[in-house]
Design an enzyme around this catalytic site. Structure first.
Site, short mmCIF file in Angstrom:
data_model
loop_
_atom_site.label_atom_id
_atom_site.label_comp_id
_atom_site.label_asym_id
_atom_site.label_seq_id
_atom_site.Cartn_x
_atom_site.Cartn_y
_atom_site.Cartn_z
CE1 TYR A 157 134.13 -2.08 103.18
CE2 TYR A 157 133.57 -4.24 102.51
CZ TYR A 157 134.30 -3.18 102.30
OH TYR A 157 135.05 -3.03 101.35
N1 LIG Z 1 140.86 -4.09 99.47
C1 LIG Z 1 139.89 -5.05 99.57
O1 LIG Z 1 139.85 -6.21 99.73
C2 LIG Z 1 138.54 -4.53 99.12
C3 LIG Z 1 137.59 -5.32 98.64
C4 LIG Z 1 136.31 -4.94 98.13
C5 LIG Z 1 136.03 -3.66 98.17
N2 LIG Z 1 137.16 -2.65 98.75
C6 LIG Z 1 136.94 -1.18 98.63
O2 LIG Z 1 137.91 -0.71 97.94
C7 LIG Z 1 138.05 0.86 98.29
C8 LIG Z 1 139.77 1.19 98.53
O3 LIG Z 1 140.10 0.05 99.44
P1 LIG Z 1 141.62 -0.17 99.60
O4 LIG Z 1 141.70 -1.75 99.62
O5 LIG Z 1 142.54 0.56 98.55
O6 LIG Z 1 141.91 0.19 101.03
P2 LIG Z 1 143.19 0.88 101.39
O7 LIG Z 1 142.77 1.12 103.24
O8 LIG Z 1 144.18 0.68 101.09
O9 LIG Z 1 142.90 2.66 101.06
C9 LIG Z 1 141.86 3.45 101.36
C10 LIG Z 1 142.28 4.73 101.40
O10 LIG Z 1 140.79 5.56 101.78
C11 LIG Z 1 141.43 6.50 102.61
N3 LIG Z 1 140.11 7.08 103.70
C12 LIG Z 1 139.53 6.20 104.57
N4 LIG Z 1 138.80 7.19 105.25
C13 LIG Z 1 138.58 8.28 104.37
C14 LIG Z 1 137.64 9.32 104.59
N5 LIG Z 1 136.82 9.55 105.36
N6 LIG Z 1 137.92 10.40 103.87
C15 LIG Z 1 138.81 10.44 102.84
N7 LIG Z 1 139.69 9.38 102.50
C16 LIG Z 1 139.54 8.00 103.43
C17 LIG Z 1 142.42 5.93 103.51
O11 LIG Z 1 143.24 7.07 103.89
C18 LIG Z 1 143.27 5.14 102.31
O12 LIG Z 1 144.20 5.90 101.94
C19 LIG Z 1 137.34 0.94 99.55
O13 LIG Z 1 136.00 1.47 99.32
C20 LIG Z 1 137.12 -0.49 99.89
O14 LIG Z 1 135.95 -0.79 100.79
C21 LIG Z 1 138.50 -3.29 99.06
#
Ligand SMILES: NC(=O)c1ccc[n+]([C@@H]2O[C@H](COP(=O)([O-])OP(=O)(O)OC[C@H]3O[C@@H](n4cnc5c(N)ncnc54)[C@H](O)[C@@H]3O)[C@@H](O)[C@H]2O)c1
Length: 250
Positions: A157
């Protein structure tokens, strides 16, 4: 809440079915933007699209961002429905398991890199030509504080998100002569369904690292992204915007 004017603009938000992506889509809709939600979870996508359509024009495309054909089909469907794309938020991501690098399963490594990094590449690759043709575009890639700092037990990641930061810097320079801005954001932990993929120990580690002493709220991420994709962001490109609550020192 500040008013951000996205009237008449058309946005793709990947991973828009829930979490940070959904919050971004909600903010875009109330700012006057039509939104295409791209997500691989079809039932979730349908429910979210139905709920958000009360706030404006919403299109939904079931897509795997790590698959070139799937991204091509979603691009075609979006252009047919919205007439074009002005904004891309490449937000879809997964964390993979929390394990030491030397124990990390090779297939999990590849899956994380495919979704988090190659997915951003494929979505930018598909949509940038549309933006070049109209000499207008705003792109925000969602990276992570893990990409700056390197979290232990999250090597795939962290590496993929560091790749998103570097990709953003490269693409920003490639497009700097046009009215297209490419930036990324580096959130700290936000309490979303992505937590289900991580160990409690890892979540505790991330929270302990945030000087603000709390998790990021998804609306706070949406607020920063909304300005970054607005026409008013006409100069800054190839840059990394911090959302780490004080953790990052650069
Ligand atoms: N929540 C955190 O703590 C956090 C921190 C830093 C960065 N992020 C980043 O923010 C972004 C969103 O995260 P989140 O917390 O909303 O996660 P989440 O799991 O709530 O949402 C992610 C969404 O992406 C979709 N997804 C996953 N793989 C996919 C694919 N191959 N094709 C299309 N859609 C796909 C999932 O179905 C889901 O609806 C991500 O890139 C995550 O790495 C999140």
């Amino acid at each position: 809440m500040n008013n951000i004017d996205l009237t008449g603009k058309r946005a793709v938000v990947t991973g828009g079915g829930q979490g940070i992506g959904r919050a971004i889509a909600e903010r875009f809709l109330i700012s006057g933007c039509a939104v295409s939600l791209w997500d691989c979870d079809q039932p979730l996508l349908t429910a979210t699209a139905e709920s958000l359509s009360r706030s404006g024009t919403v299109h939904a495309a079931t897509v795997d961002v790590s698959n070139v054909e799937s991204v091509r089909a979603a691009t075609d469907a979006t252009v047919r429905r919205l007439g074009g794309v002005d904004i891309l938020v490449a937000n879809a991501g997964i964390t993979g398991p929390n394990m030491k690098l030397w124990e990390y399963p090779v297939d999990s490594w590849q899956q994380v890199v495919n979704v988090c990094l190659t997915g951003v590449f494929l979505c930018c690759r598909a949509l940038v030509p549309l933006m070049i043709a109209q000499d207008y575009g705003r792109i925000v890639n969602v990276a992570s504080i893990a990409g700056k700092e390197g979290n232990p037990n999250a090597s795939a990641y962290s590496a993929a998100k560091a790749g998103v930061i570097a990709l953003t810097k490269s693409l920003g320079k490639e497009l700097a002569g046009k009215n297209i801005a490419v930036n990324c954001v580096t959130p700290a932990a936000a309490k979303t369904r992505i937590f289900d993929q991580m160990s409690q120990e890892h979540i505790d580690y991330m929270l302990a690292k945030i000087p603000r002493g709390r998790f990021l709220q998804v609306q706070e991420a949406a607020s920063m992204v909304a300005w970054l994709v607005s026409a008013e962001n006409s100069f800054t490109t190839g840059a990394v915007f911090d959302l780490s609550g004080g953790r990052a020192t650069y």
